[in-house]
Design an enzyme around this catalytic site. Structure first.
Site, PDB file in Angstrom:
ATOM      1  N   SER A   1      47.081 -31.679  -7.589  1.00  0.00           N
ATOM      2  CA  SER A   1      47.375 -31.712  -9.027  1.00  0.00           C
ATOM      3  C   SER A   1      48.167 -30.482  -9.444  1.00  0.00           C
ATOM      4  CB  SER A   1      46.080 -31.775  -9.839  1.00  0.00           C
ATOM      5  OG  SER A   1      45.472 -33.022  -9.720  1.00  0.00           O
TER       6      SER A   1
ATOM      7  N   HIS B   1      44.642 -30.117 -16.833  1.00  0.00           N
ATOM      8  CA  HIS B   1      43.267 -30.307 -16.353  1.00  0.00           C
ATOM      9  C   HIS B   1      42.918 -29.346 -15.218  1.00  0.00           C
ATOM     10  CE1 HIS B   1      45.110 -33.105 -13.277  1.00  0.00           C
ATOM     11  NE2 HIS B   1      44.190 -32.529 -12.533  1.00  0.00           N
TER      12      HIS B   1
ATOM     13  N   ASP C   1      48.910 -33.569 -20.481  1.00  0.00           N
ATOM     14  CA  ASP C   1      48.316 -32.925 -19.301  1.00  0.00           C
ATOM     15  C   ASP C   1      49.276 -31.957 -18.611  1.00  0.00           C
ATOM     16  OD1 ASP C   1      46.383 -32.244 -17.502  1.00  0.00           O
ATOM     17  OD2 ASP C   1      46.427 -34.132 -16.381  1.00  0.00           O
TER      18      ASP C   1
END
Length: 486
Positions: A229, A111, A156
Site C-alpha cells: 500500500s 490508511h 486515501d
C-alpha cells in the site's frame, strides 16, 4: 560373367543413390538445425532485450520507492463477530511510498498513516552507474523521521516529508489514461520485504469496486500484498500509473485482484495537499446522479443508463454555461461518462479554472457545452479569513489559532469534542518543525486541558526551549498525540 557385372552395376547404382539420399538428408538436417539455431538466437536476443529493459526500469524506479513504518496506539483485539474491542495497545504498521520531489516529499496512502504517532521512512541506498549499490551488501538504506504535510481520506492519499535533499524522485506525469493489457510493475515492501518489484498487466482502467463510492481504480493482476500500500504502479516507461491501494482476497494475500489510485487523481491531489493540507473537490455547479430504468421510465428519457443532471446551482458555472436539469451527460472531453464514477474521474483530470467540454442529450437533441471547473470550498478554508495575525498568533507553535465556540463547532460535523483551539493557519519563520496541521483541534498540552488561546499560551509559557511537548489533538475525526521538543 556378364550377369555378375550387371549385378555389381545395380548394386553400385543403388549404393550411389543411397549415398546421394543420405547426403541430401544430412544437408536438409543441417539447414534445419542452422535455421533453428538462428530462430533460437533471435528469440534469445528478444528475451535478453526484454530482460535488459526490465532491469533498467527497476534501476530507475526503485531508488525512489521507500518503506514506511508507522507506530501508534489503537484497538488490538476483535470479538467473535469481528467487532473491535476496547483493548488499546501499541501498533506497528508497514507500508510503502514513492518520492515525488527530490526535497523529500513522499506520496503514500492515507490508511498507511492511521493512528500514526511516529512515521519512520527507509530510503534505499544510492545506486551507482551500472545498477550496483554504493552501500554494503545487506544495507537497509537510511532512516528518516517523517511528518505529515497533507492527507485526504476521501481518496486515501497522503503526503509526508522527510528532511533530506537531492533524493531520486519519480515525478508525477501529465494526466493520461493507461491502456487495458498494458504491462505494469508494482514496487513496494510486501509483508515488510523492502525493495520488491512484481510484474503484470492493467486488467481494467476504471474499476469501481464499491458501488456506493464515486472513486474508480486501475485494476491489475500484478502481485500486490499487504505492505505494498502506498507504493507506485508504473508502466514500461517508468511513469506512474497509480498508487497501489488495496487487494481483493479471500486468503489475505495476492489473488491477482489489485487496485491502484489512478495517477491522474494523484496529480490532482498532490499540489492541494501541499498547499492546504487537504483537497478541494472539483465541481461544475451541478448535481449529477445515475439513471436507473425506473427513473428513465418515469421521466420518459431517451436512454435508461448513464448520468443525468438533477440540480443546477443558481449562478454557478454550469448554469452560466447553459446546463439544465434532466440533461443527460454523454461524455466529458470526448471520454464516455456512462457512469457516475467515470464522470467524477473526468473532473479530477482538471484544475480549478480549467473548462470541460460536455456532450449532452437534451430530449432528442445532442448539444456541446463548455463548463468551467470550480473548487468546492473546504470547511476549514474560511477560518483564515476570521483570524487576526496579532490576536490569534501562538508564536511558540508558529500557528494562528481560534477558540472553538458553539457556532464554529457545529460547522465542523466530524468534530468529536466541541471545545478546544483549532489551528487556522501556520506561520512563516517558525523556529522549529512543529508537526501540527491546519484544521487540527488542540484539546490538551502535556495533560493540561486547553479550551482557550490564553490557556494554550499560558501552558507554553511555563516551558523552556528543549522541553518535551505532548499535544492531545483531534485530526480528521481521530484523537491522537502529537509530540515534539519545543
Amino acid at each position: 560373367m556378364s550377369g555378375i557385372r550387371r549385378d555389381n552395376a545395380r548394386r553400385s547404382t543403388r549404393h550411389g543413390w543411397s549415398v546421394l539420399l543420405l547426403s541430401l538428408a544430412f544437408l536438409l538436417s543441417s539447414r534445419s538445425v542452422a535455421a533453428q539455431t538462428r530462430e533460437d538466437a533471435r528469440a534469445s536476443d528478444a528475451l535478453h532485450r526484454l530482460n535488459d529493459s526490465i532491469e533498467a526500469l527497476v534501476q530507475r524506479v526503485s531508488p525512489a520507492v521507500v518503506q514506511i513504518i508507522v507506530t501508534g496506539y489503537g484497538s488490538t483485539e476483535e470479538d467473535a463477530r469481528g467487532q473491535t474491542s476496547v483493548v488499546i495497545g501499541r501498533q506497528r504498521a508497514i507500508g510503502s511510498g514513492v518520492i515525488v520531489d527530490p526535497e523529500g516529499y513522499i506520496v503514500t496512502n492515507a490508511h498507511v498513516l492511521n493512528g500514526a504517532e511516529k512515521i519512520e521512512v527507509f530510503v534505499p541506498p544510492p545506486v551507482a552507474a551500472g545498477g550496483v549499490s554504493d552501500a554494503p551488501v545487506g544495507s537497509q538504506g537510511k532512516s528518516y523521521e517523517a511528518r505529515t504535510v497533507g492527507i485526504t481520506r476521501e481518496i486515501d492519499l497522503a503526503v509526508i516529508k522527510i528532511e533530506a535533499h537531492g533524493l531520486p524522485a519519480l515525478p508525477l506525469p501529465k494526466p493520461s489514461q493507461p491502456k487495458q493489457g498494458e504491462m505494469v510493475f508494482a514496487f513496494g515492501s510486501p509483508e515488510g520485504l523492502r525493495n520488491t518489484v512484481t510484474m503484470g498487466v492493467v486488467s481494467a482502467i476504471a474499476r469501481q469496486p464499491d458501488p456506493d463510492s464515486p472513486l474508480v481504480y486501475v485494476q491489475t493482476d500484478t502481485p500486490i500484498n499487504p505492505g505494498n500500500s502506498g507504493g507506485p504502479l508504473v508502466n514500461a516507461d517508468g511513469q506512474l500509473v497509480g498508487i497501489n491501494t488495496f487487494i481483493f482476497s479471500t486468503s489475505g494475500g495476492n489473488q491477482g485482484l489489485g487496485f491502484a489510485i489512478p495517477a491522474s487523481v494523484v496529480a490532482f491531489a498532490y499540489p492541494q495537499l501541499l498547499k492546504y493540507g487537504h483537497i478541494h473537490q472539483p465541481e461544475i455547479g451541478a448535481i449529477v446522479q445515475t439513471i436507473s430504468p425506473e427513473l428513465a421510465a418515469g421521466l420518459h428519457l431517451q436512454r435508461d443508463f448513464g448520468v443525468i443532471v438533477s440540480d443546477v446551482v443558481p449562478g454557478g458555472s454550469a448554469e452560466r454555461a447553459g446546463l439544465r436539469t434532466q440533461d443527460i451527460i454523454l461524455s466529458v472531453d470526448g471520454t464516455s461518462a456512462g457512469s457516475l464514477p467515470l464522470f467524477s474521474q473526468s473532473l479530477y483530470m482538471h484544475a480549478s479554472g480549467e473548462s470541460v467540454t460536455l456532450r449532452i442529450l437534451r430530449g432528442a437533441d445532442q448539444l456541446q457545452l463548455k463548463v468551467p471547473i470550480v473548487d468546492r470550498p473546504h470547511k476549514t478554508d474560511s477560518l483564515v479569513d476570521t483570524v487576526d495575525p496579532e490576536k490569534n498568533l501562538v508564536g511558540r507553535l508558529g500557528i494562528l489559532a481560534i477558540e472553538l465556540n458553539l457556532d464554529l463547532a457545529q460547522s465542523l460535523p466530524d468534530l468529536r469534542i466541541p471545545t478546544g483551539v483549532i489551528v487556522a493557519a501556520k506561520t512563516l519563520g517558525a523556529t522549529g518543525e512543529i508537526p501540527i496541521q491546519t484544521g487540527d483541534v488542540i484539546h490538551a498540552l502535556n495533560g493540561i486541558p486547553i479550551t482557550t488561546l490564553a490557556g494554550l499560551r499560558g501552558a507554553l509559557a511555563n516551558l523552556k526551549a528543549g522541553d518535551a511537548v505532548a499535544l492531545f489533538v483531534e485530526r480528521y475525526g481521530q484523537l491522537i498525540y502529537v509530540s515534539f521538543l519545543l
